[in-house]
Design an enzyme around this catalytic site. Structure first.
Site, PDB file in Angstrom:
ATOM      1  N   ASP A   1      57.711  54.844  62.691  1.00 14.94           N
ATOM      2  CA  ASP A   1      57.261  53.460  62.849  1.00 14.94           C
ATOM      3  C   ASP A   1      57.669  52.924  64.223  1.00 14.94           C
ATOM      4  O   ASP A   1      58.862  52.890  64.543  1.00 14.94           O
ATOM      5  CB  ASP A   1      57.882  52.621  61.721  1.00 14.94           C
ATOM      6  CG  ASP A   1      57.434  51.180  61.769  1.00 14.94           C
ATOM      7  OD1 ASP A   1      56.223  50.951  61.874  1.00 14.94           O
ATOM      8  OD2 ASP A   1      58.289  50.281  61.705  1.00 14.94           O
TER       9      ASP A   1
ATOM     10  N   THR B   1      52.114  48.953  65.300  1.00 11.95           N
ATOM     11  CA  THR B   1      53.246  48.629  66.184  1.00 11.95           C
ATOM     12  C   THR B   1      53.381  49.644  67.320  1.00 11.95           C
ATOM     13  O   THR B   1      53.851  49.303  68.397  1.00 11.95           O
ATOM     14  CB  THR B   1      54.564  48.566  65.391  1.00 11.95           C
ATOM     15  OG1 THR B   1      54.665  49.733  64.576  1.00 11.95           O
ATOM     16  CG2 THR B   1      54.618  47.340  64.516  1.00 11.95           C
ATOM     17  N   THR B   2      52.969  50.892  67.077  1.00 13.47           N
ATOM     18  CA  THR B   2      53.011  51.902  68.143  1.00 13.47           C
ATOM     19  C   THR B   2      51.810  51.693  69.066  1.00 13.47           C
ATOM     20  O   THR B   2      51.956  51.697  70.293  1.00 13.47           O
ATOM     21  CB  THR B   2      52.967  53.328  67.551  1.00 13.47           C
ATOM     22  OG1 THR B   2      53.928  53.418  66.499  1.00 13.47           O
ATOM     23  CG2 THR B   2      53.287  54.370  68.593  1.00 13.47           C
TER      24      THR B   2
ATOM     25  N   ASP C   1      54.542  48.788  55.512  1.00 11.72           N
ATOM     26  CA  ASP C   1      53.375  48.816  56.402  1.00 11.72           C
ATOM     27  C   ASP C   1      52.072  48.781  55.602  1.00 11.72           C
ATOM     28  O   ASP C   1      51.118  48.090  55.976  1.00 11.72           O
ATOM     29  CB  ASP C   1      53.395  50.078  57.276  1.00 11.72           C
ATOM     30  CG  ASP C   1      54.273  49.887  58.508  1.00 11.72           C
ATOM     31  OD1 ASP C   1      54.977  48.868  58.558  1.00 11.72           O
ATOM     32  OD2 ASP C   1      54.268  50.756  59.403  1.00 11.72           O
TER      33      ASP C   1
END
Length: 531
Positions: free
Chosen positions: A69, A102-103, A404
């Site tokens: 994550d 998020t990446t 997530d």
């Protein structure tokens, strides 16, 4: 660095209209900021997509975290440079807004910074770049909304596909068939057709080591990760429960200041012990008088929640006790059980208690939890999920992945539209933006074209991480999109370009639009720093 700065005067040497002439110092500051921020983006870039690598991080406390994550990786990284810290904050902002991507948002910001650096070298003013990027982002969001397909909350199948896509890049991807339905059902229990948001604090994930991820389940009722106190022989199961949450302690009071009492006579000693017994007995009797038979005691740092004497009295009065309830759990439990927290024994009345058919301590694969079922009149809708795993690292990662997936379903409640995954939307909007850039004139055309090119970093990285040839893949992908195949994307598992919708790779529109907007905002902020 000097070579990059030397280009600027040469490019702007025309006597008629002199462009932005960069002085040495602000340029150095800008390049230093960009280099630091791009280093952070490169660090997480390898963990993008289903074939991305996981990261093992040792925290300052010596704990080991294994995760995929982006937000978690960056949170645990000791980033010192203030510009690089902005990318950590960017990832956290995406985590709050959308919960997934998020990446991607950090990788996108890194790519946009690279594009901005080339534009600066051409002598374009940073403010012009920042403003053009901002307009380009608005255009990209417009294009994304055009290709999105509306989704209805009653269409459980689409929600499951979106949740599975989110889980496909995690360590626990092989368990997506178990975790996706849990995420979808948890959110659907909380929403109504008119809902515009979901408070994920109403979904309680109880983590326990024991069993495997297969044993993770959505529970009816409320779960407590604490255990019932049975050391004095107290009950661990209670039918027709009347539950009270108390914020006072069942132990002798302590004075504000530390002081000592010297007892010289054993009769005085007896008197002190008798007073203590009487004080605790009166507390326990007041609790019993209210009709309460299950007691949840808030954790205290100043005094013990219970002592042996109070536990013995509670056992005689047939009251089930659970201690060490955290302060931040109180609100959730009060809403779920329909009871009110009681801060003083004098306020202990029957109307402040919650009612349930059964409170029992259950053991599943060695993990003990307390389950409250058949709650009579809860004051709010809440859901509890038992998250299990073979060891602490697996449980932590499973909980992050489930969070997530929950966020993805929440995104669909906020903005009810889905788009394809697999790099398809990025290539599509990149192509449209490049076409739009050719209709513009001046500096803006350059900036729009650079922005369009920067968007290709997502499919490029997906191909790279899957061990494919990124140039060949992205070229073929562009070619397919030019022929009108809007949903052509990189099929990472088979290593080919295919219709990504047939592979059920879907993501919420909000994840992509929020990533574009937040990344552009951060890049604009970094560009405007001049010293």
């Amino acid at each position: 660095m000097s070579a990059a700065t030397a280009v600027a005067p040469a490019a702007n040497a025309g006597p008629s209209k002199r462009n932005f002439q960069n002085t040495e110092k602000p340029m150095e500051v800008r390049l230093s900021n960009m280099t630091a921020a791009k280093a952070v983006a490169d660090a997480v870039r390898t963990s993008l997509g289903p074939r991305g690598m996981d990261k093992m991080i040792q925290t300052a406390q010596g704990e080991v975290v294994i995760t995929n994550d982006g937000a978690t990786i960056l949170k645990h990284m000791a980033v010192m440079h203030p510009a690089a810290r902005m990318l950590v904050d960017l990832s956290a902002a995406q985590d709050i807004e959308a919960g997934d991507g998020t990446t991607s948002v950090v990788v996108l910001a890194g790519s946009l910074l690279g594009a901005a650096e080339k534009l600066l070298a051409k002598g374009i003013h940073p403010t012009v770049i920042a403003e053009s990027f901002s307009r380009a982002a608005a255009k990209v969001v417009e294009f994304l909304e055009e290709i999105s397909t509306p989704v209805d909350l009653t269409d459980r199948d689409s929600l499951l596909k979106a949740a599975s896509t989110s889980l496909s890049s995690k360590i626990v991807s092989q368990y997506s068939t178990i975790l996706s339905p849990i995420a979808v059902d948890s959110v659907l229990r909380l929403v109504s057709p008119s809902s515009t948001n979901v408070d994920l604090r109403d979904i309680r994930i109880v983590k326990k080591v024991g069993g495997t991820i297969d044993d993770t389940e959505l529970m009816d009722g409320v779960l407590l990760h604490q255990n019932a106190i049975t050391s004095a022989g107290g009950p661990s199961r209670m039918e027709k429960a009347k539950i009270g949450i108390i914020q006072f302690q069942l132990s002798p009071p302590k004075p504000d200041m530390d002081n000592q009492i010297v007892v010289t006579d054993y009769r005085q000693m007896d008197k002190i012990l008798k007073e203590e017994r009487l004080y605790i007995l009166n507390l326990c009797k007041a609790i019993k008088k209210s009709g309460c038979n299950v007691l949840l005691i808030q954790k205290s740092i100043l005094r013990d929640a219970t002592n042996e004497l109070s536990l013995a009295y509670l056992q005689k009065l047939k009251i089930m006790a659970v201690r060490d309830v955290e302060r931040d759990e109180i609100e959730f439990l009060a809403r779920s059980l329909g009871c009110k927290p009681i801060s003083d024994v004098e306020q202990m009345t029957a109307d402040k208690l919650g009612e349930a058919d059964l409170v029992e301590e259950i053991s599943q694969n060695g993990a003990k939890v307390i389950r409250v079922s058949g709650i009579k009149n809860p004051s709010g809708k809440t859901v509890s999920v038992l998250c299990t795993g073979a060891n602490q690292l697996v449980v932590e990662e499973s909980e992050r992945s489930l969070h997530d997936a929950l966020c993805v379903v929440r995104c669909l409640v906020k903005k009810r539209a889905l788009i394809a995954g697999g790099g398809a939307p990025e290539i599509h909007v990149s192509r449209l933006l490049a076409e739009y850039a050719s209709s513009l004139t001046g500096m803006e055309a350059y900036c729009f074209a650079a922005y369009a090119e920067a968007l290709e970093v997502i499919p490029t990285t997906l191909a790279e991480n899957a061990g494919l040839n990124p140039i060949a893949m992205v070229t073929e992908l562009r070619n397919r999109h030019a022929k009108g195949e809007r949903s052509a994307g990189i099929n990472v598992r088979k290593g080919v370009i295919s219709n990504i919708l047939e592979e059920n790779v879907l993501q919420p529109l909000l994840v992509s639009t929020s990533a574009i907007e937040l990344a552009t905002e951060t890049v604009g902020l970094l560009l405007r720093i001049g010293g």
